[in-house]
Scaffold this motif. Structure first.
Motif, short mmCIF file in Angstrom:
data_model
loop_
_atom_site.label_atom_id
_atom_site.label_comp_id
_atom_site.label_asym_id
_atom_site.label_seq_id
_atom_site.Cartn_x
_atom_site.Cartn_y
_atom_site.Cartn_z
N LEU A 1 3.64 -8.82 12.27
CA LEU A 1 4.61 -7.78 11.92
C LEU A 1 5.14 -8.00 10.51
N ARG A 2 5.38 -9.24 10.17
CA ARG A 2 5.84 -9.55 8.80
C ARG A 2 4.78 -9.18 7.77
N LEU A 3 3.50 -9.46 8.09
CA LEU A 3 2.41 -9.08 7.19
C LEU A 3 2.37 -7.57 6.98
N LEU A 4 2.48 -6.81 8.06
CA LEU A 4 2.50 -5.36 7.93
C LEU A 4 3.67 -4.89 7.08
N HIS A 5 4.82 -5.51 7.28
CA HIS A 5 6.02 -5.17 6.50
C HIS A 5 5.78 -5.44 5.02
N GLU A 6 5.22 -6.59 4.72
CA GLU A 6 4.95 -6.96 3.32
C GLU A 6 3.92 -6.01 2.70
N ILE A 7 2.89 -5.66 3.45
CA ILE A 7 1.84 -4.78 2.94
C ILE A 7 2.40 -3.38 2.68
N LEU A 8 3.21 -2.87 3.60
CA LEU A 8 3.84 -1.56 3.37
C LEU A 8 4.79 -1.62 2.18
N GLY A 9 5.34 -2.80 1.91
CA GLY A 9 6.24 -2.97 0.78
C GLY A 9 5.53 -3.16 -0.56
N GLY A 10 4.21 -3.30 -0.54
CA GLY A 10 3.47 -3.36 -1.80
C GLY A 10 2.64 -4.60 -2.02
N ARG A 11 2.85 -5.63 -1.23
CA ARG A 11 2.01 -6.83 -1.37
C ARG A 11 0.71 -6.55 -0.64
N ARG A 12 -0.38 -6.46 -1.38
CA ARG A 12 -1.62 -5.97 -0.78
C ARG A 12 -2.75 -6.99 -0.74
N THR A 13 -2.65 -8.07 -1.47
CA THR A 13 -3.75 -9.05 -1.47
C THR A 13 -3.32 -10.30 -0.70
N ALA A 14 -4.32 -11.05 -0.24
CA ALA A 14 -4.04 -12.29 0.48
C ALA A 14 -3.26 -13.25 -0.41
N ALA A 15 -3.56 -13.27 -1.70
CA ALA A 15 -2.85 -14.16 -2.62
C ALA A 15 -1.37 -13.77 -2.70
N GLU A 16 -1.08 -12.49 -2.81
CA GLU A 16 0.31 -12.04 -2.84
C GLU A 16 1.02 -12.38 -1.53
N ARG B 1 8.33 7.98 2.89
CA ARG B 1 7.98 7.49 1.56
C ARG B 1 8.18 5.98 1.60
N LEU B 2 7.13 5.25 1.28
CA LEU B 2 7.19 3.79 1.29
C LEU B 2 7.84 3.28 0.01
N PRO B 3 8.27 2.02 0.00
CA PRO B 3 8.84 1.46 -1.23
C PRO B 3 7.87 1.53 -2.41
N THR B 4 6.59 1.63 -2.14
CA THR B 4 5.58 1.73 -3.20
C THR B 4 5.47 3.12 -3.77
N GLY B 5 6.17 4.10 -3.16
CA GLY B 5 6.11 5.48 -3.62
C GLY B 5 5.10 6.32 -2.85
N GLU B 6 4.24 5.68 -2.07
CA GLU B 6 3.27 6.43 -1.27
C GLU B 6 4.01 7.26 -0.23
N GLN B 7 3.49 8.46 0.02
CA GLN B 7 4.12 9.34 0.99
C GLN B 7 3.10 9.71 2.06
N TYR B 8 3.60 9.80 3.29
CA TYR B 8 2.75 10.15 4.42
C TYR B 8 3.50 11.12 5.32
N ALA B 9 2.78 12.12 5.80
CA ALA B 9 3.32 13.05 6.79
C ALA B 9 2.30 13.09 7.93
N TRP B 10 2.81 12.99 9.14
CA TRP B 10 1.88 12.84 10.27
C TRP B 10 2.56 13.27 11.55
N GLN B 11 1.78 13.82 12.48
CA GLN B 11 2.31 14.09 13.81
C GLN B 11 1.18 14.06 14.81
N ASP B 12 1.55 13.75 16.04
CA ASP B 12 0.60 13.75 17.13
C ASP B 12 1.38 14.03 18.40
#
Length: 166
Positions: free
Chosen positions: A98-113, A59-70
């Motif tokens: 890596l910081r961008l991915l971290h921020e995006i998973l944390g909820g910052r989704r636009t280039a402006a943010e 569960r991400l900080p944004t509340g999104e949930q993912y379940a996955w396996q491979d």
């Protein structure tokens, strides 16, 4: 002494040397519940060379949930051309990406943010890094100016980061 007991003993010794207690969650039958399940499946399939499995429910900080396996058989992974993975790993090989991915998973989704974050560079530099991540499949753009980690990449990203820890 069997391999699992030896590994557990080594982990306990390492934790004592480092001055910390490492505990593993018991989500099933003992510390190696996923490994034991993998071994059973490999034995049933008659695969003596083994395989790898990675899985997650997050569960991400944004509340999104993912379940996955491979998973993959060892013989298949060893037979592949590993150079095809270079672009994907290279995209993760820059601290700003890596910081961008971290921020995006944390909820910052636009280039402006993202541009509001310190230490990410200029808007042009941010766009350069975003293009690299999109090109390697670590990001996609669901709408104009928005970036997301594709659902099928969330757990693999967290697995890769977990594997990189020493």
């Amino acid at each position: 002494m069997d391999l699992e007991a030896r590994v557990a003993d080594l982990e306990r010794r390492l934790a004592a040397l480092e001055g910390e207690r490492r505990t593993k969650p018991r989500l099933g039958d003992g510390d190696f519940w996923a490994l034991n399940g993998l071994r059973e499946q490999l034995a049933e399939a008659g695969e003596p060379d083994g395989g790898v499995l990675f899985t997650g429910a997050v569960r991400l900080p944004t509340g999104e949930q993912y379940a996955w396996q491979d998973g993959a058989l060892t013989k298949v992974v060893l037979a592949e051309d590993w150079t095809s993975a270079a672009e994907s790993f290279a995209a993760l090989g820059h601290p700003v990406r890596l910081r961008l991915l971290h921020e995006i998973l944390g909820g910052r989704r636009t280039a402006a943010e993202l541009a509001d974050s310190a230490d990410l560079g200029t808007t042009g530099q941010i766009y350069h890094h975003l293009r690299q991540l999109v090109g390697a499949g670590w990001l996609h753009t669901p709408g104009r100016g928005r970036y997301e980690v594709p659902p099928g990449r969330v757990v693999p990203l967290l697995v890769a980061l977990s594997a990189s820890r020493s």
